[in-house]
Motif scaffolding. Structure first.
Motif, mmCIF file in Angstrom:
data_model
loop_
_atom_site.group_PDB
_atom_site.id
_atom_site.type_symbol
_atom_site.label_atom_id
_atom_site.label_comp_id
_atom_site.label_asym_id
_atom_site.label_seq_id
_atom_site.Cartn_x
_atom_site.Cartn_y
_atom_site.Cartn_z
ATOM 1 N N VAL A 196 -11.554 -4.809 16.575
ATOM 2 C CA VAL A 196 -11.784 -3.510 15.943
ATOM 3 C C VAL A 196 -11.040 -3.483 14.618
ATOM 4 N N VAL A 197 -11.782 -3.384 13.536
ATOM 5 C CA VAL A 197 -11.193 -3.280 12.199
ATOM 6 C C VAL A 197 -11.659 -1.978 11.574
ATOM 7 N N ALA A 198 -10.768 -1.311 10.853
ATOM 8 C CA ALA A 198 -11.068 -0.021 10.227
ATOM 9 C C ALA A 198 -11.214 -0.182 8.720
ATOM 10 N N GLY A 199 -11.870 0.790 8.099
ATOM 11 C CA GLY A 199 -12.110 0.737 6.673
ATOM 12 C C GLY A 199 -10.955 1.205 5.812
ATOM 13 N N THR A 200 -9.741 1.071 6.305
ATOM 14 C CA THR A 200 -8.537 1.301 5.494
ATOM 15 C C THR A 200 -8.195 -0.034 4.833
ATOM 16 N N GLN A 201 -8.965 -0.366 3.793
ATOM 17 C CA GLN A 201 -8.940 -1.721 3.238
ATOM 18 C C GLN A 201 -7.617 -2.104 2.610
ATOM 19 N N ARG A 202 -6.750 -1.138 2.276
ATOM 20 C CA ARG A 202 -5.447 -1.501 1.726
ATOM 21 C C ARG A 202 -4.626 -2.327 2.717
ATOM 22 N N ARG A 203 -4.882 -2.173 3.999
ATOM 23 C CA ARG A 203 -4.177 -2.957 5.021
ATOM 24 C C ARG A 203 -4.536 -4.444 4.940
ATOM 25 N N HIS A 204 -5.585 -4.789 4.192
ATOM 26 C CA HIS A 204 -6.032 -6.168 4.048
ATOM 27 C C HIS A 204 -5.880 -6.652 2.600
ATOM 28 N N GLN A 205 -5.121 -5.925 1.806
ATOM 29 C CA GLN A 205 -4.977 -6.202 0.381
ATOM 30 C C GLN A 205 -3.628 -6.867 0.130
ATOM 31 N N THR A 206 -3.644 -8.020 -0.523
ATOM 32 C CA THR A 206 -2.461 -8.878 -0.623
ATOM 33 C C THR A 206 -1.247 -8.145 -1.155
ATOM 34 N N HIS A 207 -1.391 -7.406 -2.249
ATOM 35 C CA HIS A 207 -0.188 -6.816 -2.841
ATOM 36 C C HIS A 207 0.379 -5.703 -1.960
ATOM 37 N N TYR A 208 -0.457 -4.995 -1.219
ATOM 38 C CA TYR A 208 0.054 -4.032 -0.251
ATOM 39 C C TYR A 208 0.789 -4.741 0.888
ATOM 40 N N ILE A 209 0.183 -5.794 1.398
ATOM 41 C CA ILE A 209 0.789 -6.528 2.517
ATOM 42 C C ILE A 209 2.152 -7.085 2.130
ATOM 43 N N GLU A 210 2.232 -7.689 0.951
ATOM 44 C CA GLU A 210 3.492 -8.314 0.525
ATOM 45 C C GLU A 210 4.575 -7.276 0.253
ATOM 46 N N ILE A 211 4.213 -6.157 -0.349
ATOM 47 C CA ILE A 211 5.211 -5.119 -0.601
ATOM 48 C C ILE A 211 5.673 -4.492 0.701
ATOM 49 N N MET A 212 4.749 -4.197 1.617
ATOM 50 C CA MET A 212 5.141 -3.590 2.889
ATOM 51 C C MET A 212 6.005 -4.534 3.719
ATOM 52 N N LYS A 213 5.716 -5.816 3.660
ATOM 53 C CA LYS A 213 6.546 -6.790 4.363
ATOM 54 C C LYS A 213 7.999 -6.699 3.883
ATOM 55 N N ARG A 214 8.170 -6.558 2.578
ATOM 56 C CA ARG A 214 9.528 -6.471 2.023
ATOM 57 C C ARG A 214 10.186 -5.126 2.319
ATOM 58 N N VAL A 215 9.388 -4.059 2.290
ATOM 59 C CA VAL A 215 9.943 -2.747 2.667
ATOM 60 C C VAL A 215 10.470 -2.797 4.095
ATOM 61 N N HIS A 216 9.701 -3.375 5.013
ATOM 62 C CA HIS A 216 10.118 -3.459 6.416
ATOM 63 C C HIS A 216 11.291 -4.407 6.620
ATOM 64 N N ASN A 217 11.464 -5.362 5.695
ATOM 65 C CA ASN A 217 12.604 -6.285 5.775
ATOM 66 C C ASN A 217 13.839 -5.778 5.036
ATOM 67 N N GLY A 218 13.786 -4.525 4.548
ATOM 68 C CA GLY A 218 14.971 -3.902 3.967
ATOM 69 C C GLY A 218 15.140 -4.059 2.477
ATOM 70 N N ALA A 219 14.092 -4.440 1.741
ATOM 71 C CA ALA A 219 14.236 -4.673 0.305
ATOM 72 C C ALA A 219 14.637 -3.423 -0.464
ATOM 73 N N ILE A 220 14.233 -2.233 0.013
ATOM 74 C CA ILE A 220 14.640 -1.002 -0.679
ATOM 75 C C ILE A 220 15.627 -0.196 0.169
ATOM 76 N N GLY A 221 16.195 -0.829 1.175
ATOM 77 C CA GLY A 221 17.139 -0.139 2.048
ATOM 78 C C GLY A 221 16.428 0.828 2.971
ATOM 79 N N GLU A 222 17.114 1.905 3.332
ATOM 80 C CA GLU A 222 16.512 2.930 4.185
ATOM 81 C C GLU A 222 15.616 3.846 3.351
ATOM 82 N N ILE A 223 14.437 4.109 3.859
ATOM 83 C CA ILE A 223 13.533 5.041 3.168
ATOM 84 C C ILE A 223 14.092 6.450 3.296
#
Length: 439
Positions: free
Chosen positions: A188-215
């Motif tokens: 099941v894949v949804a049409g929220t295409q940003r979830r499959h977009q490289t620059h979103y994926i790479e930035i979110m990976k870093r956010v979750h790994n603490g690159a900007i600290g606590e949100i």
């Protein structure tokens, strides 16, 4: 994406209960369907349910996404003229638009004879029984929960456009069906295409790994232009047909633009925060839009765990400053991101590479998962993001703040029409804060 009309079915409407019973009786449950094509050598048969602009575009992207054999096998819509228009475009080719590139005819990847062109309120069920392996769900969002439920029951892999539903009742249906899809091994894949977009994926990976600290805070926007429903309903056309053909302007069919469109940006906050908000308070109104019953601007505050507040803003006013983006503030840096670019500033700066076309990539990921027998399932994810948008609309419409848990689990709001048939269907009044009840 509109659907098509078949006036010969005007007297063959189904009640809501009959619609659900008919779905259950006419589809066959298939388990572990993703394993059938694990070898990657057999042809996959694709069905399109909802033959408007977005559905037609999604088919082009699915057929272009992979070199492995895939063929459009069947098409379904409420209206025959819309189905024919879609078929001709796919067969002959079309110019580019915002969500698809220009393409030549795809006739070599189509095998849709007359007997696999289905029209009417039961077209979805007929298509699901036609031998397809996978389906694209692109009818107006008000139909999405029932179509998704039927597709999962039939054991089909699903690409469903966003949003997942237009009300809490529909969201609960989608979540239950998504969990059933997981048990069956369906993709099941949804049409929220940003979830499959490289620059979103790479930035979110870093956010979750603490690159900007606590949100600590964030802002999400879809401020752009929009239209009004200025034409009048022809005297001979039923209320149901009029509303479905003009689905974007009615809340039961589209969910309002905060749900149908701004869900993209709200989904990014759901992604960044790794879960839903706890509390929602919204406002908005209808300043320039005419016709239908949806609003033209919203501002919503979503409160996440830890007191993190996210401002959500969307607007359909022409001649104004536009902004479609997301901004996240952390203790060690900030993020800016939109559909074409993004960056991290602060202690751990980062600029990602350019992304391939995400509208194609989401289909490539879907098909690859089916071929590999390693299903991915975005059903609950898109349902929860959609629910946040719905809760924002509910709060703004009524003037009442609410808990996420109440909106998801206890709200009785169900915008479904009493019957699925071409006939009378009074338009709900435009919401008035402080007067429209919260249910």
């Amino acid at each position: 994406m509109q659907q098509e009309s078949d006036q010969t079915r005007a007297d063959e409407g189904l009640s809501r209960r009959d619609f659900m019973k008919h779905s259950a009786a006419t589809v066959v449950s298939v388990t572990l369907a993703s394993r059938a094509y694990a070898a990657g050598s057999d042809e996959l048969k694709l069905g399109l349910i909802g033959c408007g602009g977005r559905g037609t575009g999604a088919v082009t992207q699915a057929l272009m996404a992979t070199d492995t054999p895939i063929k459009l096998w069947a098409m379904a819509d409420l209206f025959r003229d819309q189905l024919d228009k879609s078929y001709t475009m796919l067969h002959d080719g079309a110019e580019a638009r915002y969500d698809r590139v220009a393409f030549d005819g795809l006739a070599s990847q189509m095998n849709v004879p007359e007997e696999r062109k289905f029209v009417g309120f039961d077209a979805c069920e007929k298509l699901l029984a036609s031998g397809v392996d996978m389906v694209i769900l692109a009818c107006p969002p008000g139909f999405r929960p029932r179509h998704f439920q039927a597709a999962v029951k039939a054991g089909k892999h699903v690409f469903m456009e966003k949003p997942a539903a237009v009300d809490p009742a529909g969201i609960r249906t989608v979540i239950a069906a998504a969990k059933e899809a997981e048990r069956k091994g369906l993709c099941v894949v949804a049409g929220t295409q940003r979830r499959h977009q490289t620059h979103y994926i790479e930035i979110m990976k870093r956010v979750h790994n603490g690159a900007i600290g606590e949100i600590r805070a964030a802002q999400v926007y879809w401020n752009g232009s929009g239209g009004s429903l200025t034409r009048q309903k022809p005297a001979a056309m039923s209320d149901m047909e009029w509303q479905v053909r003009n689905w974007y302007y009615f809340c039961w069919t589209c969910g309002d633009h905060i749900v149908e469109q701004h869900v993209h940006n709200i989904d990014i906050m759901h992604w960044a925060m790794q879960g839903p908000p706890e509390f929602i308070m919204g406002m908005g109104g209808r300043e320039v839009r005419r016709g239908g019953n949806i609003w033209d601007h919203f501002a919503v505050e979503f409160e996440y765990p830890g007191g993190v507040r996210v401002l959500s803003m969307c607007r359909h006013h022409s001649g104004c400053t536009d902004r479609v983006s997301e901004h996240i503030v952390g203790t060690k840096g900030t993020v800016y991101i939109d559909s074409s670019t993004g960056w991290i500033r602060g202690e751990n700066p980062y600029e990602p590479p350019a992304s391939p076309n995400p509208y194609v990539q989401e289909h490539a990921d879907w098909i690859s998962a089916i071929r590999a027998g390693k299903p991915i399932n975005e059903g609950v994810q898109v349902a929860e993001s959609t629910m946040a948008a719905i809760a924002g609309r509910m709060s703004a419409y009524t003037g009442r703040a609410m808990k996420w848990s109440w909106a998801l689990n206890q709200s009785k709001l169900d915008l479904s029409p009493p019957k699925y048939e071409f006939g009378p269907l009074p338009v709900r009044p435009v919401a008035v804060p402080g007067q429209t009840p919260l249910t």
